[in-house]
Write a protein that holds these residues in place. Structure first.
Motif, PDB file in Angstrom:
ATOM      1  N   ARG A  48       1.042  11.848  -6.818  1.00 45.85           N
ATOM      2  CA  ARG A  48      -0.172  12.225  -6.096  1.00 45.85           C
ATOM      3  C   ARG A  48      -0.577  11.150  -5.085  1.00 45.85           C
ATOM      4  O   ARG A  48      -0.969  11.468  -3.964  1.00 45.85           O
ATOM      5  CB  ARG A  48      -1.306  12.484  -7.081  1.00 45.85           C
ATOM      6  CG  ARG A  48      -2.585  12.908  -6.400  1.00 45.85           C
ATOM      7  CD  ARG A  48      -3.690  13.154  -7.412  1.00 45.85           C
ATOM      8  NE  ARG A  48      -4.935  13.425  -6.737  1.00 45.85           N
ATOM      9  CZ  ARG A  48      -5.365  14.619  -6.417  1.00 45.85           C
ATOM     10  NH1 ARG A  48      -4.632  15.678  -6.718  1.00 45.85           N
ATOM     11  NH2 ARG A  48      -6.514  14.790  -5.804  1.00 45.85           N
ATOM     12  N   ALA A  49      -0.462   9.883  -5.458  1.00 41.52           N
ATOM     13  CA  ALA A  49      -0.828   8.803  -4.539  1.00 41.52           C
ATOM     14  C   ALA A  49       0.071   8.819  -3.302  1.00 41.52           C
ATOM     15  O   ALA A  49      -0.405   8.635  -2.177  1.00 41.52           O
ATOM     16  CB  ALA A  49      -0.730   7.455  -5.242  1.00 41.52           C
ATOM     17  N   VAL A  50       1.348   9.068  -3.507  1.00 36.80           N
ATOM     18  CA  VAL A  50       2.285   9.106  -2.384  1.00 36.80           C
ATOM     19  C   VAL A  50       1.986  10.311  -1.496  1.00 36.80           C
ATOM     20  O   VAL A  50       1.943  10.196  -0.269  1.00 36.80           O
ATOM     21  CB  VAL A  50       3.735   9.144  -2.908  1.00 36.80           C
ATOM     22  CG1 VAL A  50       4.711   9.410  -1.779  1.00 36.80           C
ATOM     23  CG2 VAL A  50       4.084   7.846  -3.599  1.00 36.80           C
ATOM     24  N   GLN A  51       1.751  11.466  -2.094  1.00 37.93           N
ATOM     25  CA  GLN A  51       1.474  12.668  -1.307  1.00 37.93           C
ATOM     26  C   GLN A  51       0.140  12.556  -0.564  1.00 37.93           C
ATOM     27  O   GLN A  51       0.023  12.988   0.580  1.00 37.93           O
ATOM     28  CB  GLN A  51       1.464  13.907  -2.217  1.00 37.93           C
ATOM     29  CG  GLN A  51       2.831  14.286  -2.727  1.00 37.93           C
ATOM     30  CD  GLN A  51       3.697  14.911  -1.658  1.00 37.93           C
ATOM     31  OE1 GLN A  51       3.956  14.321  -0.623  1.00 37.93           O
ATOM     32  NE2 GLN A  51       4.154  16.103  -1.910  1.00 37.93           N
TER      33      GLN A  51
ATOM     34  N   PRO B 232       0.827  -1.205   0.000  1.00 30.88           N
ATOM     35  CA  PRO B 232       0.000   0.000   0.000  1.00 30.88           C
ATOM     36  C   PRO B 232       0.866   1.260   0.000  1.00 30.88           C
ATOM     37  O   PRO B 232       2.024   1.232   0.425  1.00 30.88           O
ATOM     38  CB  PRO B 232      -0.809  -0.107   1.284  1.00 30.88           C
ATOM     39  CG  PRO B 232      -0.329  -1.279   2.006  1.00 30.88           C
ATOM     40  CD  PRO B 232       0.621  -2.040   1.146  1.00 30.88           C
ATOM     41  N   ALA B 233       0.299   2.340  -0.481  1.00 28.14           N
ATOM     42  CA  ALA B 233       1.049   3.601  -0.557  1.00 28.14           C
ATOM     43  C   ALA B 233       1.497   4.057   0.820  1.00 28.14           C
ATOM     44  O   ALA B 233       2.536   4.689   0.958  1.00 28.14           O
ATOM     45  CB  ALA B 233       0.197   4.678  -1.235  1.00 28.14           C
TER      46      ALA B 233
ATOM     47  N   LYS C  94      -1.128  12.185   8.204  1.00 26.35           N
ATOM     48  CA  LYS C  94      -0.748  13.417   8.905  1.00 26.35           C
ATOM     49  C   LYS C  94       0.768  13.583   8.962  1.00 26.35           C
ATOM     50  O   LYS C  94       1.324  14.004   9.972  1.00 26.35           O
ATOM     51  CB  LYS C  94      -1.319  13.456  10.319  1.00 26.35           C
ATOM     52  CG  LYS C  94      -2.806  13.296  10.414  1.00 26.35           C
ATOM     53  CD  LYS C  94      -3.516  14.533   9.984  1.00 26.35           C
ATOM     54  CE  LYS C  94      -4.975  14.452  10.356  1.00 26.35           C
ATOM     55  NZ  LYS C  94      -5.861  14.628   9.248  1.00 26.35           N
ATOM     56  N   LEU C  95       1.450  13.232   7.882  1.00 26.34           N
ATOM     57  CA  LEU C  95       2.898  13.381   7.775  1.00 26.34           C
ATOM     58  C   LEU C  95       3.228  14.347   6.662  1.00 26.34           C
ATOM     59  O   LEU C  95       2.464  14.503   5.715  1.00 26.34           O
ATOM     60  CB  LEU C  95       3.561  12.030   7.481  1.00 26.34           C
ATOM     61  CG  LEU C  95       3.353  10.943   8.512  1.00 26.34           C
ATOM     62  CD1 LEU C  95       3.895   9.630   7.990  1.00 26.34           C
ATOM     63  CD2 LEU C  95       4.037  11.319   9.804  1.00 26.34           C
ATOM     64  N   SER C  96       4.352  14.978   6.760  1.00 25.57           N
ATOM     65  CA  SER C  96       4.828  15.862   5.712  1.00 25.57           C
ATOM     66  C   SER C  96       5.912  15.141   4.940  1.00 25.57           C
ATOM     67  O   SER C  96       6.885  14.656   5.507  1.00 25.57           O
ATOM     68  CB  SER C  96       5.381  17.147   6.318  1.00 25.57           C
ATOM     69  OG  SER C  96       5.892  17.959   5.299  1.00 25.57           O
ATOM     70  N   PHE C  97       5.727  15.071   3.627  1.00 27.36           N
ATOM     71  CA  PHE C  97       6.669  14.376   2.769  1.00 27.36           C
ATOM     72  C   PHE C  97       7.131  15.356   1.709  1.00 27.36           C
ATOM     73  O   PHE C  97       6.346  15.784   0.874  1.00 27.36           O
ATOM     74  CB  PHE C  97       5.977  13.185   2.131  1.00 27.36           C
ATOM     75  CG  PHE C  97       6.892  12.091   1.693  1.00 27.36           C
ATOM     76  CD1 PHE C  97       8.256  12.188   1.758  1.00 27.36           C
ATOM     77  CD2 PHE C  97       6.357  10.923   1.201  1.00 27.36           C
ATOM     78  CE1 PHE C  97       9.082  11.175   1.361  1.00 27.36           C
ATOM     79  CE2 PHE C  97       7.162   9.894   0.787  1.00 27.36           C
ATOM     80  CZ  PHE C  97       8.526  10.015   0.870  1.00 27.36           C
ATOM     81  N   ASN C  98       8.410  15.762   1.764  1.00 29.42           N
ATOM     82  CA  ASN C  98       8.922  16.727   0.806  1.00 29.42           C
ATOM     83  C   ASN C  98       8.778  16.184  -0.607  1.00 29.42           C
ATOM     84  O   ASN C  98       9.156  15.052  -0.876  1.00 29.42           O
ATOM     85  CB  ASN C  98      10.395  17.040   1.089  1.00 29.42           C
ATOM     86  CG  ASN C  98      10.569  17.858   2.344  1.00 29.42           C
ATOM     87  OD1 ASN C  98       9.623  18.500   2.807  1.00 29.42           O
ATOM     88  ND2 ASN C  98      11.744  17.830   2.908  1.00 29.42           N
ATOM     89  N   TYR C  99       8.231  17.021  -1.479  1.00 32.45           N
ATOM     90  CA  TYR C  99       8.071  16.628  -2.875  1.00 32.45           C
ATOM     91  C   TYR C  99       9.440  16.511  -3.518  1.00 32.45           C
ATOM     92  O   TYR C  99       9.881  15.457  -3.891  1.00 32.45           O
ATOM     93  CB  TYR C  99       7.190  17.641  -3.608  1.00 32.45           C
ATOM     94  CG  TYR C  99       7.131  17.410  -5.088  1.00 32.45           C
ATOM     95  CD1 TYR C  99       6.445  16.317  -5.588  1.00 32.45           C
ATOM     96  CD2 TYR C  99       7.767  18.262  -5.969  1.00 32.45           C
ATOM     97  CE1 TYR C  99       6.397  16.090  -6.951  1.00 32.45           C
ATOM     98  CE2 TYR C  99       7.712  18.043  -7.319  1.00 32.45           C
ATOM     99  CZ  TYR C  99       7.035  16.959  -7.809  1.00 32.45           C
ATOM    100  OH  TYR C  99       6.988  16.730  -9.150  1.00 32.45           O
TER     101      TYR C  99
ATOM    102  N   THR D 242      10.343   8.173  -4.092  1.00 32.74           N
ATOM    103  CA  THR D 242       9.544   7.081  -3.543  1.00 32.74           C
ATOM    104  C   THR D 242       8.498   6.618  -4.547  1.00 32.74           C
ATOM    105  O   THR D 242       8.279   5.418  -4.718  1.00 32.74           O
ATOM    106  CB  THR D 242       8.862   7.525  -2.240  1.00 32.74           C
ATOM    107  OG1 THR D 242       9.866   7.933  -1.320  1.00 32.74           O
ATOM    108  CG2 THR D 242       8.045   6.417  -1.631  1.00 32.74           C
ATOM    109  N   ALA D 243       7.848   7.561  -5.208  1.00 31.19           N
ATOM    110  CA  ALA D 243       6.841   7.200  -6.202  1.00 31.19           C
ATOM    111  C   ALA D 243       7.462   6.374  -7.325  1.00 31.19           C
ATOM    112  O   ALA D 243       6.879   5.388  -7.787  1.00 31.19           O
ATOM    113  CB  ALA D 243       6.189   8.459  -6.770  1.00 31.19           C
TER     114      ALA D 243
END
Length: 69
Positions: free
Chosen positions: A40-43, A13-14, A50-55, A31-32
């Motif tokens: 978009r699925a990863v973000q 799962p993502a 509720k996590l921040s994932f740098n693009y 990661t994607a």
């Protein structure tokens, strides 16, 4: 009542991809690509957790606090 397919060998799962990507210090784009998801699925998975994932690179500050491991 169905038990489901417990031997599913497809993509994880993502949400799992997000955690593994953060653990390895990867960006959302990396990661994607590594887990064969759209960016978009990863973000969206990170936002649901509720996590921040740098693009990629630098941008505006994160909405949620980053995961501290």
């Amino acid at each position: 009542m169905r038990g489901g397919n417990k031997n599913y060998m497809g993509r994880p799962p993502a949400r799992f991809a997000v955690l593994e990507g953060m653990r390895h210090g990867m960006t959302a784009k990396e990661t994607a690509y590594a887990y064969q998801y759209s960016i978009r699925a990863v973000q969206m998975a990170a936002a649901r957790m509720k996590l921040s994932f740098n693009y990629i690179g630098l941008g505006r500050p994160p909405k949620h606090p980053p995961l501290s491991t």
